[in-house]
Design a protein around this motif. Structure first.
Motif, PDB file in Angstrom:
ATOM      1  N   ILE A 241      23.525  -8.891 -27.260  1.00  0.00           N
ATOM      2  CA  ILE A 241      22.427  -9.289 -28.161  1.00  0.00           C
ATOM      3  C   ILE A 241      21.125  -9.430 -27.369  1.00  0.00           C
ATOM      4  CG2 ILE A 241      21.604 -11.095 -29.713  1.00  0.00           C
ATOM      5  CD1 ILE A 241      24.591 -11.676 -30.330  1.00  0.00           C
ATOM      6  N   HIS A 242      21.219  -9.970 -26.167  1.00  0.00           N
ATOM      7  CA  HIS A 242      20.026 -10.088 -25.337  1.00  0.00           C
ATOM      8  C   HIS A 242      19.498  -8.707 -24.950  1.00  0.00           C
ATOM      9  CE1 HIS A 242      17.584 -10.986 -21.728  1.00  0.00           C
ATOM     10  NE2 HIS A 242      17.329 -12.110 -22.377  1.00  0.00           N
ATOM     11  N   PHE A 254      16.669 -13.142 -29.372  1.00  0.00           N
ATOM     12  CA  PHE A 254      16.719 -13.944 -28.142  1.00  0.00           C
ATOM     13  C   PHE A 254      17.416 -15.277 -28.416  1.00  0.00           C
ATOM     14  CE2 PHE A 254      15.116 -17.205 -25.311  1.00  0.00           C
ATOM     15  CZ  PHE A 254      15.234 -16.609 -24.057  1.00  0.00           C
ATOM     16  N   ASP A 255      17.034 -15.915 -29.501  1.00  0.00           N
ATOM     17  CA  ASP A 255      17.624 -17.211 -29.839  1.00  0.00           C
ATOM     18  C   ASP A 255      19.129 -17.076 -30.079  1.00  0.00           C
ATOM     19  OD1 ASP A 255      15.146 -18.373 -29.619  1.00  0.00           O
ATOM     20  OD2 ASP A 255      14.742 -18.363 -31.778  1.00  0.00           O
ATOM     21  N   GLU A 256      19.538 -15.988 -30.756  1.00  0.00           N
ATOM     22  CA  GLU A 256      20.966 -15.796 -30.998  1.00  0.00           C
ATOM     23  C   GLU A 256      21.710 -15.556 -29.685  1.00  0.00           C
ATOM     24  OE1 GLU A 256      24.167 -13.037 -33.492  1.00  0.00           O
ATOM     25  OE2 GLU A 256      22.040 -12.466 -33.450  1.00  0.00           O
ATOM     26  N   ARG A 290      10.659 -16.017 -21.476  1.00  0.00           N
ATOM     27  CA  ARG A 290       9.828 -16.713 -22.466  1.00  0.00           C
ATOM     28  C   ARG A 290      10.235 -16.264 -23.866  1.00  0.00           C
ATOM     29  NH1 ARG A 290       5.070 -19.418 -22.406  1.00  0.00           N
ATOM     30  NH2 ARG A 290       4.835 -19.004 -20.185  1.00  0.00           N
ATOM     31  N   ALA A 291      10.592 -17.232 -24.693  1.00  0.00           N
ATOM     32  CA  ALA A 291      10.929 -16.943 -26.091  1.00  0.00           C
ATOM     33  C   ALA A 291       9.842 -17.501 -26.996  1.00  0.00           C
ATOM     34  CB  ALA A 291      12.277 -17.559 -26.437  1.00  0.00           C
ATOM     35  N   GLY A 293       9.673 -20.129 -28.646  1.00  0.00           N
ATOM     36  CA  GLY A 293       9.436 -21.550 -28.463  1.00  0.00           C
ATOM     37  C   GLY A 293       8.915 -21.905 -27.088  1.00  0.00           C
ATOM     38  N   GLY A 294       8.557 -20.927 -26.270  1.00  0.00           N
ATOM     39  CA  GLY A 294       8.066 -21.206 -24.928  1.00  0.00           C
ATOM     40  C   GLY A 294       9.178 -21.106 -23.897  1.00  0.00           C
ATOM     41  N   PRO A 295       8.856 -21.332 -22.625  1.00  0.00           N
ATOM     42  CA  PRO A 295       9.856 -21.176 -21.573  1.00  0.00           C
ATOM     43  C   PRO A 295      10.945 -22.239 -21.674  1.00  0.00           C
ATOM     44  CG  PRO A 295       7.844 -22.141 -20.683  1.00  0.00           C
ATOM     45  CD  PRO A 295       7.545 -21.745 -22.103  1.00  0.00           C
ATOM     46  N   LEU A 296      12.190 -21.831 -21.472  1.00  0.00           N
ATOM     47  CA  LEU A 296      13.312 -22.762 -21.482  1.00  0.00           C
ATOM     48  C   LEU A 296      13.516 -23.316 -20.086  1.00  0.00           C
ATOM     49  CD1 LEU A 296      15.720 -20.654 -23.678  1.00  0.00           C
ATOM     50  CD2 LEU A 296      14.757 -22.845 -24.298  1.00  0.00           C
ATOM     51  N   PRO A 297      14.064 -24.527 -19.954  1.00  0.00           N
ATOM     52  CA  PRO A 297      14.259 -25.109 -18.624  1.00  0.00           C
ATOM     53  C   PRO A 297      15.293 -24.334 -17.824  1.00  0.00           C
ATOM     54  CG  PRO A 297      15.363 -26.421 -20.294  1.00  0.00           C
ATOM     55  CD  PRO A 297      14.542 -25.409 -21.026  1.00  0.00           C
ATOM     56  N   LEU A 298      15.035 -24.158 -16.541  1.00  0.00           N
ATOM     57  CA  LEU A 298      15.984 -23.491 -15.655  1.00  0.00           C
ATOM     58  C   LEU A 298      17.077 -24.457 -15.224  1.00  0.00           C
ATOM     59  CD1 LEU A 298      13.512 -21.615 -13.293  1.00  0.00           C
ATOM     60  CD2 LEU A 298      14.902 -20.603 -15.079  1.00  0.00           C
ATOM     61  N   THR A 299      18.287 -23.958 -15.082  1.00  0.00           N
ATOM     62  CA  THR A 299      19.366 -24.722 -14.464  1.00  0.00           C
ATOM     63  C   THR A 299      19.706 -24.053 -13.146  1.00  0.00           C
ATOM     64  OG1 THR A 299      21.047 -23.409 -15.591  1.00  0.00           O
ATOM     65  CG2 THR A 299      20.328 -25.422 -16.683  1.00  0.00           C
ATOM     66  N   THR A 300      19.994 -24.859 -12.147  1.00  0.00           N
ATOM     67  CA  THR A 300      20.180 -24.318 -10.806  1.00  0.00           C
ATOM     68  C   THR A 300      21.626 -24.230 -10.395  1.00  0.00           C
ATOM     69  OG1 THR A 300      18.051 -25.194 -10.088  1.00  0.00           O
ATOM     70  CG2 THR A 300      19.625 -24.681  -8.376  1.00  0.00           C
ATOM     71  N   LEU A 301      22.385 -25.303 -10.586  1.00  0.00           N
ATOM     72  CA  LEU A 301      23.648 -25.436  -9.887  1.00  0.00           C
ATOM     73  C   LEU A 301      24.874 -25.028 -10.696  1.00  0.00           C
ATOM     74  CD1 LEU A 301      23.037 -28.830  -8.074  1.00  0.00           C
ATOM     75  CD2 LEU A 301      22.824 -26.530  -7.147  1.00  0.00           C
ATOM     76  N   ASP A 302      24.747 -24.798 -11.993  1.00  0.00           N
ATOM     77  CA  ASP A 302      25.925 -24.505 -12.802  1.00  0.00           C
ATOM     78  C   ASP A 302      26.708 -23.314 -12.266  1.00  0.00           C
ATOM     79  OD1 ASP A 302      25.651 -26.598 -14.481  1.00  0.00           O
ATOM     80  OD2 ASP A 302      24.833 -25.475 -16.168  1.00  0.00           O
ATOM     81  N   SER A 303      26.040 -22.176 -12.109  1.00  0.00           N
ATOM     82  CA  SER A 303      26.755 -20.987 -11.645  1.00  0.00           C
ATOM     83  C   SER A 303      27.227 -21.158 -10.210  1.00  0.00           C
ATOM     84  CB  SER A 303      25.863 -19.747 -11.756  1.00  0.00           C
ATOM     85  OG  SER A 303      24.766 -19.827 -10.861  1.00  0.00           O
TER      86      SER A 303
END
Length: 811
Positions: A241-242, A254-256, A290-291, A293-303
């Protein structure tokens, strides 16, 4: 129920029949991808194993069930050795019935090993070819169903010929529609086709992308939320979808895509899931876009948590090495994104999440029983103690418990790192990240006080015709010419190596050290800065203390330099209680290794002089200066084991090895070891021997060749030196190359002189000894023995190879 019926349930033969039937049923369901919760099934197998502990027939089925069920959790859980044993037994017992499947098993094992070694493309290509061969197998075919889960995505992707690519997709869809195909098998084949259809390499054909998305939506409906493959199906749909969003720019798509990936992550629950890293990497990339609704917060450590989990899980060093390499690359990628967002704190934690994971795994999983009991899992601790070589499944259970209520997978925070620096009296921890053109290199700095910062280093690049590349090539050639390990290297390959090393010193200042160190020189007048470096990749092979300013001044003359395997290891060293120096310890002096290596006459002089002058109460093993064997021992592995294992505090807290060190880096035989009389002592054995709770070791001096070089790639920092450190030694000195015997003897004597006579901390004692070597006006201490004094007239202590090869680690 009457009494006779009750007797049936108590009958041992009946209970055994029930257990046997259940174990076979679990194996069959696992092969057919019909198990909703393989982990619960493995727990049930463990219960049956305990109930029939003395029954060899049941235990044989238990091992088979464990192997098959563990493999169903994903490729990381496949134990190739256990599978080989299982298949051999099946062939012997049921060969006539399993001829079609058994003929394909060698190829299957080869493909799995390729994937565990990091060659996913080759492994999946082989699996796809096998899947086509399985078309003629009778139904139901467990092997075909299992291959459908593992095989096809890479095989269907990488085709420049669009017509060939389309034929492969159709072929995969035909396999999915074949009569007798289970829902799970069909779903996996549709995921393969759908994922390949939306590959960016195949262009922006919306019709093909939509067909791929349709395949993936159907696959998702064929498996339930709790099916072991459902997370992967959802994640692949999110990716598709992306991909459509990238073509159309539709915010709704993008949202989906984000919502679908979030759902996959929610169902995965944590790093133990085999697809956690895949899903987390995808979300990390999505959140950087950027979607509407604006930029989404980044996550660092999950992956990165998922990558660390994979390394901790592995029992196969080759597979662990591949996983660790991928983790290091992933960490650098995340760190670069963090730096682009002007977030050095996030970059520091990301870099550390991918550092030294094999070393971390070896020490964390050495003896987890105490922590398991504290976590309320005494039975799991008993199982760990009972298994000589804990399986991947058992390791997974243990890691899950250890990570449940702790920060096992988390690198330290910047605040924790800064506290460690202050305790150690260091000014900064500095990660050196090499450039990857067109991307620049970086120094990412955690100061003891103040905000983290970073410096772009465009010249910190390792590529053809650079000074560092020429140096690395010369070092490799020189090492190859040294047939026997030796500390007294003579002239073999030395001239070119020295020339390249000399040029490297100028490069090191220009590429990195100059911009980094200058602010610290003016910060506190009269204060000598102490910097702790973590060089990434091949930068670890650079003797940074020998970086040379244009006026000829070396870094060691301006600052004290230590190295660390990771910030995690730095924090562990800082937290450990200081160990006072004593007049006793262990001196290991040039043991007779027979034909394994050359003699080290200067090492005997060195060890004997240090013993007599500074550690008169030490146990001296090996050979005396005249070549005779010490009455305390010949310097065997057992001599060292006995000293390390003793609880007697009078044994001392210092061990000095004036011996040969050997390193082998081949993936299937990587090892680092000390050559001793009648045998070797490996890094792996040292991990199992050392126990900081028994009697803390304050100082380990490894005055042999290559003791600081990593055997699993430099981001692993897994060497003889760091093994001692990780197992509780407070301070370690190790070497970066084959070091000259006589020069080393002078440097080592002066190190102990500054340590014991002048009572300097170890890091400062090493620096003072190196400065003494550089000083043309140097004078020998009054207690230096005559044989060592004579060396001053025969050698040039100031040459770089004489002093720059030693590195300080720890306190």
């Amino acid at each position: 129920m009457d009494g006779a019926g009750m007797g049936l349930w108590d009958d041992p033969a009946w209970l055994k029949m029930q257990a046997t039937s259940r174990l076979l049923e679990l194996q069959r369901a696992s092969f057919r991808r019909e198990l909703v919760d393989p982990r619960s099934a493995l727990g049930e197998v463990d219960q049956l194993s305990a109930r029939f502990a003395g029954d060899s027939e049941v235990q044989s089925l238990v091992e088979a069930a464990r192997t098959i069920l563990s493999a169903s959790l994903g490729p990381a859980f496949i134990d190739v050795s256990a599978l080989r044993v299982l298949l051999k037994n099946l062939s012997e017992q049921h060969g006539d019935q399993l001829v079609p499947e058994m003929s394909l098993m060698p190829g299957f094992l080869e493909a799995v090993q390729l994937m565990k070694n990091g060659d996913d493309s080759a492994g999946q290509t082989l699996l796809f070819e096998m899947l086509k061969q399985c078309e003629d197998l009778p139904d139901p075919s467990p092997l075909r169903q299992y291959l459908a889960q593992l095989a096809p995505i890479e095989r269907t992707r990488k085709h420049e010929d669009k017509a060939a690519h389309a034929r492969l997709l159709d072929e995969t869809r035909i396999l999915a529609a074949r009569p007798g195909t289970t829902d799970g098998e069909r779903a996996n084949l549709l995921v393969a086709a759908g994922g390949a259809a939306v590959d960016p390499d195949q262009g922006d054909d919306l019709e093909q992308i939509d067909r791929g998305i349709a395949d993936l939506r159907e696959a998702v409906t064929l498996t339930s939320d709790d099916h072991p493959d459902h997370v992967f199906h959802l994640a692949t749909l999110a990716m598709a979808i992306h991909r459509r969003f990238e073509v159309t720019g539709s915010p709704a798509e993008f949202d989906e895509a984000v919502a679908t990936a979030e759902r996959a992550r929610e169902l995965a629950r944590g790093p133990a899931h085999p697809h956690w890293t895949f899903v987390s990497d995808m979300l990390f990339q999505f959140r950087g876009r950027r979607a509407a609704g604006g930029p989404l917060p980044l996550t660092t450590l999950d992956s990165l948590h998922g990558r660390a989990w994979q390394v901790l899980l592995q029992t196969d060093p080759v597979a662990a090495r591949s996983d660790a390499r991928n983790a290091a690359r992933g960490a650098v990628h995340v760190a670069r994104i963090r730096l682009a967002a002007h977030d050095p704190s996030g970059a520091l934690r990301a870099l550390d999440a991918g550092r030294g994971l094999m070393l971390f795994a070896a020490t964390e999983m050495r003896d987890p029983c105490t922590r398991l009991i504290e976590a309320g899992e005494p039975k799991l601790a008993e199982r760990w103690r009972a298994e000589a070589s804990p399986s991947i499944w058992l390791r997974g259970q243990v890691i899950e418990v250890l990570a449940r209520d702790s920060d096992l997978l988390d690198p330290p925070t910047v605040a924790e790192t800064q506290e460690a620096l202050r305790r150690l009296g260091a000014d900064a921890l500095i990660y050196l990240v090499p450039a990857e053109p067109p991307m620049v290199g970086w120094a990412v700095i955690a100061p003891a006080d103040g905000d983290p910062r970073y410096i772009a280093l465009p010249n910190l690049v390792i590529e053809e015709k650079t000074e560092i590349e020429r140096y690395l090539a010369a070092a490799a050639t020189r090492n190859a010419t040294l047939v026997n390990p030796r500390r007294d290297v003579g002239t073999a390959g030395l001239t070119d190596f020295v020339d390249r090393l000399d040029a490297l010193c100028d490069w090191a200042w220009k590429a990195a050290i100059g911009p980094i160190v200058e602010p610290y020189l003016d910060e506190k007048p009269g204060h000598t800065p102490r910097l702790v470096l973590i060089p990434m990749g091949d930068l670890a092979r650079v003797p940074w203390q020998a970086a040379r300013r244009p006026d000829g001044t070396y870094l060691v003359e301006l600052a004290a330099v230590s190295q660390a395997a990771s910030a995690r290891m730095l924090c562990a060293s800082a937290a450990a209680q200081l160990v006072r120096h004593s007049k006793s310890g262990l001196m290991v002096a040039d043991p007779d290794t027979g034909d394994a290596a050359s003699d080290l006459p200067s090492a005997r002089l060195e060890a004997y002089a240090i013993h007599r002058a500074f550690y008169p109460g030490a146990t001296y093993v090996g050979r005396r200066p005249d070549g005779t064997v010490s009455g305390s021992g010949a310097g065997t592995p057992e001599d060292v084991r006995n000293w390390l294992r003793t609880y007697d505090s009078h044994a001392g807290t210092m061990v000095h090895f004036a011996t040969h060190g050997v390193m082998e880096t081949a993936a299937d035989s990587a090892s680092s070891r000390l050559l001793l009389a009648d045998g070797d002592l490996t890094a792996e054995e040292l991990i199992s021997i050392l126990d900081s709770n028994r009697r803390p070791v304050g100082l380990v001096v490894l005055a042999g060749c290559h003791t600081g070089q990593s055997i699993h790639g430099y981001d692993e920092a897994y060497s003889l030196g760091t093994v001692f450190l990780a197992a509780g030694a407070r301070t370690v000195l190790s070497t970066q190359w084959s070091i000259p015997d006589r020069d080393t003897s002078l440097l080592m004597y002066m190190f102990h002189h500054f340590l014991i006579t002048d009572q300097r901390p170890a890091w400062e004692a090493l620096r003072q000894a190196q400065l003494w070597m550089l000083d043309d006006a140097r004078s020998a201490p009054v207690d230096m023995p005559t044989p060592l004094r004579r060396m001053l007239a025969d050698i040039d202590p100031a040459r770089i190879t004489s002093w720059a090869g030693f590195t300080h680690w720890g306190q």
